[in-house]
Scaffold this motif. Structure first.
Motif, PDB file in Angstrom:
ATOM      1  N   GLY A 190       0.781  -1.229   0.000  1.00  0.00           N
ATOM      2  CA  GLY A 190       0.000   0.000   0.000  1.00  0.00           C
ATOM      3  C   GLY A 190       0.815   1.283   0.000  1.00  0.00           C
ATOM      4  N   ASN A 191       2.135   1.179  -0.045  1.00  0.00           N
ATOM      5  CA  ASN A 191       2.984   2.362   0.094  1.00  0.00           C
ATOM      6  C   ASN A 191       3.162   3.074  -1.255  1.00  0.00           C
ATOM      7  N   PHE A 192       3.712   4.286  -1.172  1.00  0.00           N
ATOM      8  CA  PHE A 192       3.988   5.077  -2.376  1.00  0.00           C
ATOM      9  C   PHE A 192       5.352   4.674  -2.936  1.00  0.00           C
ATOM     10  N   VAL A 193       5.447   3.434  -3.362  1.00  0.00           N
ATOM     11  CA  VAL A 193       6.674   2.893  -3.927  1.00  0.00           C
ATOM     12  C   VAL A 193       6.353   2.274  -5.275  1.00  0.00           C
ATOM     13  N   TYR A 211      -2.884   9.011   2.113  1.00  0.00           N
ATOM     14  CA  TYR A 211      -1.896   8.279   2.899  1.00  0.00           C
ATOM     15  C   TYR A 211      -1.464   6.952   2.294  1.00  0.00           C
ATOM     16  N   THR A 212      -2.137   6.513   1.257  1.00  0.00           N
ATOM     17  CA  THR A 212      -1.767   5.251   0.620  1.00  0.00           C
ATOM     18  C   THR A 212      -1.973   5.355  -0.879  1.00  0.00           C
ATOM     19  N   LYS A 213      -1.089   4.717  -1.602  1.00  0.00           N
ATOM     20  CA  LYS A 213      -1.168   4.724  -3.059  1.00  0.00           C
ATOM     21  C   LYS A 213      -2.399   3.977  -3.552  1.00  0.00           C
ATOM     22  N   GLU A 253       8.159   7.004  -4.607  1.00  0.00           N
ATOM     23  CA  GLU A 253       7.692   7.935  -5.621  1.00  0.00           C
ATOM     24  C   GLU A 253       8.062   9.363  -5.238  1.00  0.00           C
ATOM     25  N   LYS A 254       8.392  10.140  -6.251  1.00  0.00           N
ATOM     26  CA  LYS A 254       8.942  11.483  -6.052  1.00  0.00           C
ATOM     27  C   LYS A 254       8.007  12.378  -5.236  1.00  0.00           C
ATOM     28  N   ASP A 255       6.744  12.416  -5.579  1.00  0.00           N
ATOM     29  CA  ASP A 255       5.812  13.306  -4.889  1.00  0.00           C
ATOM     30  C   ASP A 255       5.701  12.965  -3.413  1.00  0.00           C
ATOM     31  N   TYR A 256       5.709  11.668  -3.106  1.00  0.00           N
ATOM     32  CA  TYR A 256       5.576  11.243  -1.712  1.00  0.00           C
ATOM     33  C   TYR A 256       6.822  11.591  -0.909  1.00  0.00           C
ATOM     34  N   ILE A 257       7.985  11.255  -1.435  1.00  0.00           N
ATOM     35  CA  ILE A 257       9.210  11.481  -0.672  1.00  0.00           C
ATOM     36  C   ILE A 257       9.484  12.975  -0.518  1.00  0.00           C
TER      37      ILE A 257
END
Length: 505
Positions: free
Chosen positions: A72-75, A466-468, A329-333
């Motif tokens: 579920g992460n932004f990866v 909060y989750t992708k 992912e760029k936007d998340y980090i």
């Protein structure tokens, strides 16, 4: 559920080498429960080490810890993971676990080990036996003080296992009897948490405040370890309590006050050197973990470490492994670490942090050992698996205080963590402060196996912020946040009351 005499095989004999204990052989539990075994402290220590060996096999023998931060992460996958791993991890990121249940690729099978709860019950069964049998050791061989300590360790290990069982599967079969064989239905997870809290509170003070033997520091439970576990149990219980949650949050704050009395635990300033020390596992931040140390023959599966997926040479892989399999992912980090905001974690833990491609390099876990030489050199992670450390406990306390609308207290706890990273203190309040604390957990604990549990516990798993891949409210309530539970035909025959997780099974 299977009779534990059929289920459990534990490593029991230990071999002492300088600075480390090595688990050597596996013996059926039936051979260790008669009058010929529980006679000496060596018997008890060997059996106890067998329990920790089981935990090491569960944590260090599969892909569970990375999966808990990936789901579920932004990866995203940006390389070619061996054995058709790309498709499997894309399904994990999107919370699409049903195909994994029936598929048979290497990584499908590795993820399916998470879906089998037998190993957790092996630990529980052995812990229950230790709790009963240690009292039978002659007092000439083992003092009453040591008996209480071993019993408290048994209580810690069974409640740690129940914590993972409920966080992974929801409702669990709960028992504390030794040699248990009766078929039981699953107990609602809130009730399990309440029982675990009472159980751990009763035994906590029989654990040591600290160990003098260096090999035990960080890897055998202390009072502070139990405090951290109790904080997690209370916060998980609060997540599922449909009535007043106040008592759980107050308990967490009381536990945080107790933690502060253990002055041998404190935060280390974030830098590369301290990061390496922390994730070896024996610093003032480390509350409890599972040892990995190549020098003493204690190693994990390569894919059990986060760096296997998010790092490359010189921190992971062969000399030709110049790119990473996965990236944030760029936007998340960028949202976690905004441009221009001071934070030592950014430089200490990342290279090319917002490149959004396979040049991303995660440097949080950079203790390594190398095998081979020249063009055949291969670098592997030598970091321990840290289950509890002090920043985690402080951030749970901050969260509990914020839930009680005690913003100043919440700021005090979260800003201790931010100060260690040389980051600007939070001054926010209300819901903004709650969101800031959640984001701080995402920053500080990145890659440590907390992400999906926190997503579920705070119910943010249903929110695209909060989750992708958010879970719908309906699916969340039906159990889409759990892991599928693998139940064999033998287990169903042995326990007709055993059912799987409704959403997946």
């Amino acid at each position: 559920m299977k009779n534990i005499k059929y289920l459990l095989m534990v490593a029991t004999l230990l071999f002492v080498v300088p600075g480390c204990k090595k688990f050597l052989n596996v013996t059926p539990i039936d051979a260790l429960s008669g009058n010929n075994f529980w006679q000496t402290k060596q018997d008890v220590e060997g059996f106890t080490n067998g329990i920790y060996s089981r935990l090491k096999s569960k944590i260090g023998g599969n892909v569970m810890m990375p999966a808990l931060d990936i789901r579920g992460n932004f990866v995203k996958v940006v390389g070619t993971i061996e054995s058709d791993g790309n498709n499997v991890f894309n399904r994990l990121i999107s919370n699409n676990l049903k195909p994994i249940v029936t598929a048979t690729t290497t990584y499908d099978n590795r993820l399916k080990t998470i879906m089998n709860w037998d190993a957790w019950y092996d630990i529980i069964a052995a812990s229950n036996i230790l709790y009963v049998e240690v009292d039978k050791v002659p007092s000439t061989s083992l003092s009453d003080h040591d008996k209480k300590r071993y019993k408290a360790e048994a209580v810690f290990m069974r409640n740690l296992s129940y914590m993972f069982l409920c966080k992974l599967f929801g409702d669990a079969i709960y028992y504390t009897e030794a040699y248990h064989s009766k078929a039981l239905a699953r107990t609602p997870q809130l009730e399990v948490m309440k029982k675990c809290i009472a159980d751990m509170n009763a035994a906590k003070n029989d654990l040591p405040t600290a160990y003098t033997e260096s090999s035990l520091i960080g890897f055998r439970p202390t009072k502070a370890s139990a405090v951290a576990l109790l904080m997690h149990l209370n916060m998980w219980a609060a997540a599922w309590e449909t009535k007043d949650k106040t008592d759980y949050y107050r308990s967490v704050l009381t536990l945080a006050e107790e933690m502060a009395t253990y002055t041998n635990y404190y935060l280390l300033p974030i830098n590369t050197s301290n990061t390496m020390k922390i994730f070896k596992g024996r610093t003032a931040e480390n509350l409890f973990g599972v040892l990995q140390d190549y020098n003493y023959g204690e190693t994990f599966a390569a894919y059990a470490g986060y760096s296997y997926f998010f790092s490359h040479y010189p921190y992971r892989g062969s000399v030709t492994k110049t790119t990473s399999f996965m990236t944030y992912e760029k936007d998340y980090i960028n949202k976690l670490f905004p441009s221009g905001s001071a934070d030592e974690r950014l430089s200490a833990w990342f290279e090319n942090y917002n490149a959004d491609n396979n040049t991303f390099q995660f440097k949080k876990f950079i203790n390594v050992y190398a095998t081979g030489s020249g063009s055949n050199l291969n670098v592997n992670s030598d970091d321990s698996a840290i289950i509890f450390r002090l920043p985690d406990a402080l951030l749970l306390a901050a969260e509990a205080a914020a839930e009680l609308d005690d913003d100043l207290r919440a700021q005090g706890y979260v800003n201790q963590v931010r100060s260690a990273a040389s980051a600007t203190a939070f001054t926010s309040s209300g819901q903004t402060l709650k969101d800031d604390i959640y984001a701080e957990r995402c920053r500080e604990l990145i890659g440590e196996g907390h992400f999906f549990f926190d997503l579920v516990r705070t119910k943010r798993a249903v929110n695209t912020e909060y989750t992708k891949n958010p879970i719908s409210v309906g699916n969340f309530n039906s159990g889409a946040w759990t892991w599928p539970l693998t139940i064999s035909a033998t287990e169903r025959a042995a326990n007709p009351k055993l059912v799987g997780n409704t959403y997946w099974n």
